[in-house]
Enzyme design. Sequence first.
Site, PDB file in Angstrom:
ATOM      1  N   GLU A   1     -12.549 -13.673  13.488  1.00 50.42           N
ATOM      2  CA  GLU A   1     -12.147 -12.611  12.567  1.00 50.42           C
ATOM      3  C   GLU A   1     -10.685 -12.794  12.147  1.00 50.42           C
ATOM      4  O   GLU A   1     -10.330 -12.580  10.984  1.00 50.42           O
ATOM      5  CB  GLU A   1     -12.342 -11.246  13.221  1.00 50.42           C
ATOM      6  CG  GLU A   1     -11.966 -10.088  12.314  1.00 50.42           C
ATOM      7  CD  GLU A   1     -12.055  -8.744  13.008  1.00 50.42           C
ATOM      8  OE1 GLU A   1     -12.496  -8.704  14.165  1.00 50.42           O
ATOM      9  OE2 GLU A   1     -11.664  -7.732  12.383  1.00 50.42           O
TER      10      GLU A   1
ATOM     11  N   HIS B   1     -10.501  -6.676   7.717  1.00 50.60           N
ATOM     12  CA  HIS B   1     -11.224  -6.955   8.956  1.00 50.60           C
ATOM     13  C   HIS B   1     -12.621  -7.502   8.665  1.00 50.60           C
ATOM     14  O   HIS B   1     -13.117  -7.434   7.541  1.00 50.60           O
ATOM     15  CB  HIS B   1     -11.386  -5.669   9.780  1.00 50.60           C
ATOM     16  CG  HIS B   1     -10.108  -5.194  10.385  1.00 50.60           C
ATOM     17  ND1 HIS B   1      -9.762  -5.443  11.680  1.00 50.60           N
ATOM     18  CD2 HIS B   1      -9.071  -4.497   9.843  1.00 50.60           C
ATOM     19  CE1 HIS B   1      -8.565  -4.928  11.940  1.00 50.60           C
ATOM     20  NE2 HIS B   1      -8.134  -4.335  10.832  1.00 50.60           N
TER      21      HIS B   1
ATOM     22  N   HIS C   1      -5.862  -8.347  13.523  1.00 54.59           N
ATOM     23  CA  HIS C   1      -5.829  -9.195  14.717  1.00 54.59           C
ATOM     24  C   HIS C   1      -4.848 -10.364  14.531  1.00 54.59           C
ATOM     25  O   HIS C   1      -4.003 -10.343  13.624  1.00 54.59           O
ATOM     26  CB  HIS C   1      -7.254  -9.643  15.094  1.00 54.59           C
ATOM     27  CG  HIS C   1      -8.238  -8.514  15.071  1.00 54.59           C
ATOM     28  ND1 HIS C   1      -8.322  -7.599  16.093  1.00 54.59           N
ATOM     29  CD2 HIS C   1      -9.120  -8.090  14.103  1.00 54.59           C
ATOM     30  CE1 HIS C   1      -9.247  -6.687  15.780  1.00 54.59           C
ATOM     31  NE2 HIS C   1      -9.727  -6.958  14.575  1.00 54.59           N
TER      32      HIS C   1
ATOM     33  N   GLU D   1     -14.005  -3.454   6.372  1.00 55.63           N
ATOM     34  CA  GLU D   1     -14.788  -4.352   7.220  1.00 55.63           C
ATOM     35  C   GLU D   1     -15.653  -5.129   6.243  1.00 55.63           C
ATOM     36  O   GLU D   1     -16.664  -4.632   5.745  1.00 55.63           O
ATOM     37  CB  GLU D   1     -15.644  -3.553   8.214  1.00 55.63           C
ATOM     38  CG  GLU D   1     -14.856  -2.691   9.182  1.00 55.63           C
ATOM     39  CD  GLU D   1     -14.247  -3.489  10.344  1.00 55.63           C
ATOM     40  OE1 GLU D   1     -14.362  -4.737  10.351  1.00 55.63           O
ATOM     41  OE2 GLU D   1     -13.664  -2.860  11.250  1.00 55.63           O
TER      42      GLU D   1
HETATM   43 ZN    ZN Z   1     -11.086  -6.073  13.309  1.00 54.80          ZN
END
Ligand code: ZN
Length: 329
Positions: A155, A210, A118, A291
Site C-alpha cells: 500500500e 490509501h 503509510h 481508499e
Molecule cells: Zn492505509
Amino acid sequence: MTGTAPQYPDPRDENLPRRRSRLRRAAVGGALLPLCLAGWLGWHAVAGGPAAEPAGGAPGADAVAGPAPDDLLTAWPTALPTALPSGSPQPAAAAAPAPAAPTDHALAGRTVLLDPGHNTANGKHTTEINRQVDIGNSRKECDTTGTATNAGYTEAEYTLDVSRRARALLEARGATVVFTQDGDKPWGPCIDERARAGNTAHADAAVSVHGDGGPASGSGFHVIMPAKVTAGRADTSGIVASSHRLGLLLRDSFKAATGEPYADYIASQGLDTRSDLGGLNLSAVPKVFIECGNMRNAGDAKRMTDPQWRQQAAQGIADALTAYLTTPG
Ligand code: ZN
C-alpha cells in the site's frame, strides 16, 4: 514483502473498516451538486477520459501518435478565454483555433496537501510507529504498515506513486503541492503530524491516499469524510461541510477517471464518514481519505498494480481537487 509481511488486514490500521456509514443520505447529496460541477463532469467525460501514461512509456513514437505528455497534464479547461494583450494582432475569423496554452494556471496561488498513506519503511520501525498519539477523542498508533496485494505490492508503494502522479497534474495547473512524506522519511510520519502538515501549510484542501485491506471477496473504492468531532485537540466542526463537498467531488471524479465501482463491502455509494481517524480529526483544513480499491481483492490488486490505472487514479484525484478549488462552495 516476503515472510516479514504483516497479517492483513492490520487491526491497527488507521483505515481499517470499523463501521458502515450511517450517512446514506450523503449519497443523495450527489444529486444536489451545483450545475457547474455537472457541467464539468460532462466536459470531463467528453474531453478527459483515462489519461495515458505520461513520460516513461514508449518514447518517441508517441510524440506523433498521441498528445504530448504536457497536454495530458493540462487537460483542465480554462474557465475564461485567454485575453490577448492590447495591440496584439487579432486572429482572422477563419483562422484555426489558437493552440492551447502550454500550461493552465487554474490553481495558481492554491495549496494542496497530499498525504501518501503509510511509509514503505514502517515495517522496520515498529517501535516508533506503535507509539500512541492523541487524536482528540482517543489515542492511536502513530502509523501503521498498511496492507499489500497477495503478490507483495505494498500500500505504501501504491500511495506514494499515485500521490506523485497527482502532484505532477496539480502542479501543471499551477498549484503548490505539499506532501506529508515523499519517500524521504525513515518512517511515518505519525498521523497527528500528517494532519498538522496540512494545517501548517494552510492547505486549501487535503487528500490522504490509501488502498484498503478488506475481505478478499470485496472490491471497489470509497471516500472517507470527517465526522463532527469536538474532543480534546480535535475540532472538525469547521471542516465537515467543506470536506463533504470535497468528498462528493472525489467520489464522482475518481469513478469517472478509473471506472472503479463503489466499494461493495463497506461504506455506502462510495462514501463513508468516520470519527476514528487522526488524520481527519486533527485537520483544520478540508480533508478526505480515499481508499482507492481493496488490495486484498484479486481484481482490484491487478488494477492497482498497473501503472496506467494508477495514472487514471491520480487523474481522478487531481480533477476532484481542481473542481473543488475552482467551483463555488
Ligand atoms: Zn492505509
